[in-house]
Design a protein around this motif. Structure first.
Motif, mmCIF file in Angstrom:
data_model
loop_
_atom_site.group_PDB
_atom_site.id
_atom_site.type_symbol
_atom_site.label_atom_id
_atom_site.label_comp_id
_atom_site.label_asym_id
_atom_site.label_seq_id
_atom_site.Cartn_x
_atom_site.Cartn_y
_atom_site.Cartn_z
ATOM 1 N N THR A 151 0.849 -1.185 0.000
ATOM 2 C CA THR A 151 0.000 0.000 0.000
ATOM 3 C C THR A 151 0.888 1.239 0.000
ATOM 4 O O THR A 151 1.786 1.362 0.825
ATOM 5 C CB THR A 151 -0.916 0.023 1.242
ATOM 6 N N MET A 152 0.639 2.133 -0.951
ATOM 7 C CA MET A 152 1.431 3.365 -1.050
ATOM 8 C C MET A 152 0.786 4.439 -0.176
ATOM 9 O O MET A 152 -0.420 4.662 -0.244
ATOM 10 C CB MET A 152 1.517 3.831 -2.496
ATOM 11 N N VAL A 153 1.610 5.095 0.630
ATOM 12 C CA VAL A 153 1.130 6.080 1.592
ATOM 13 C C VAL A 153 1.718 7.445 1.242
ATOM 14 O O VAL A 153 2.921 7.560 1.002
ATOM 15 C CB VAL A 153 1.539 5.671 3.023
ATOM 16 N N VAL A 154 0.862 8.463 1.202
ATOM 17 C CA VAL A 154 1.293 9.845 0.951
ATOM 18 C C VAL A 154 0.618 10.747 1.978
ATOM 19 O O VAL A 154 -0.384 10.371 2.588
ATOM 20 C CB VAL A 154 0.946 10.322 -0.483
ATOM 21 N N THR A 155 1.176 11.941 2.143
ATOM 22 C CA THR A 155 0.560 12.875 3.081
ATOM 23 C C THR A 155 -0.753 13.380 2.498
ATOM 24 O O THR A 155 -0.892 13.551 1.300
ATOM 25 C CB THR A 155 1.489 14.060 3.385
ATOM 26 N N CYS B 174 6.661 10.546 4.723
ATOM 27 C CA CYS B 174 5.805 10.531 3.536
ATOM 28 C C CYS B 174 5.698 11.885 2.849
ATOM 29 O O CYS B 174 5.148 11.968 1.754
ATOM 30 C CB CYS B 174 4.411 10.027 3.911
ATOM 31 N N GLY C 217 7.327 12.152 -0.788
ATOM 32 C CA GLY C 217 6.682 11.339 -1.816
ATOM 33 C C GLY C 217 6.124 10.070 -1.219
ATOM 34 O O GLY C 217 6.224 9.828 -0.023
ATOM 35 N N ALA C 218 5.532 9.262 -2.054
ATOM 36 C CA ALA C 218 4.874 8.037 -1.595
ATOM 37 C C ALA C 218 5.882 7.001 -1.122
ATOM 38 O O ALA C 218 6.944 6.831 -1.716
ATOM 39 C CB ALA C 218 4.031 7.453 -2.725
ATOM 40 N N SER D 108 5.832 2.829 0.513
ATOM 41 C CA SER D 108 4.994 1.667 0.812
ATOM 42 C C SER D 108 4.960 1.459 2.324
ATOM 43 O O SER D 108 5.840 1.930 3.055
ATOM 44 C CB SER D 108 5.536 0.415 0.126
ATOM 45 N N LEU E 10 -2.736 11.283 6.436
ATOM 46 C CA LEU E 10 -2.238 10.434 5.354
ATOM 47 C C LEU E 10 -3.396 9.944 4.488
ATOM 48 O O LEU E 10 -4.527 9.828 4.956
ATOM 49 C CB LEU E 10 -1.508 9.207 5.908
ATOM 50 N N THR F 173 -3.919 6.883 1.141
ATOM 51 C CA THR F 173 -3.246 5.775 0.467
ATOM 52 C C THR F 173 -3.678 5.735 -0.984
ATOM 53 O O THR F 173 -4.716 6.262 -1.362
ATOM 54 C CB THR F 173 -3.596 4.421 1.122
ATOM 55 N N ARG F 174 -2.859 5.101 -1.769
ATOM 56 C CA ARG F 174 -3.218 4.859 -3.165
ATOM 57 C C ARG F 174 -2.664 3.500 -3.564
ATOM 58 O O ARG F 174 -1.709 2.997 -2.959
ATOM 59 C CB ARG F 174 -2.703 5.965 -4.063
#
Length: 120
Positions: free
Chosen positions: A33-37, A57, A60-61, A63, A91, A93-94
């Motif tokens: 799972t990609m996590v970004v702010t 985060c 950038g993204a 995991s 946060l 996710t994408r």
């Protein structure tokens, strides 16, 4: 042969980091799972671990597995922290990047293989 080094013991136990919880508030997180702010919310009131996750985060993204590695925490603990930060809006996710046309990847791999065979 050199002896194996043991990782340093954590000063704070995992159950303290997660406020005694063993499971995240959502069951949608896995290792890739990609996590970004998310929103640019203030970090006041966050635990040091949660603050560190947000700081990691920001550029950038990352995991979930990468975040756990940076924090030297078990993935299960990291899932609880990330879920809490998602609930608070810090946060989002994408899904990980998946190419739209997997046949192009196969074609590229075949070309690489042909090139390697030509060199050997």
């Amino acid at each position: 042969m050199t002896p194996r080094r043991r990782p340093p013991e954590r000063l704070v136990r995992s159950y303290v980091v997660t406020d005694g919880r063993a499971f995240p508030s959502r069951n949608t997180l896995d290792l890739v799972t990609m996590v970004v702010t998310g929103e640019d919310l203030p970090l006041t009131g966050l635990s040091p671990e949660k603050r560190r996750v947000v700081e990691l985060c920001r550029p950038g993204a990352l995991s979930l597995a990468e975040i756990a590695g940076h924090l030297s925490l078990p993935v299960s603990v990291t899932k609880v922290l990330v879920a809490d930060l998602m609930d608070s809006g810090h946060l989002v996710t994408r899904a990980p990047y998946v190419p739209a046309d997997p046949s192009s990847d196969v074609r590229m791999l075949e070309e690489v293989l042909d090139g390697l065979r030509a060199r050997l």
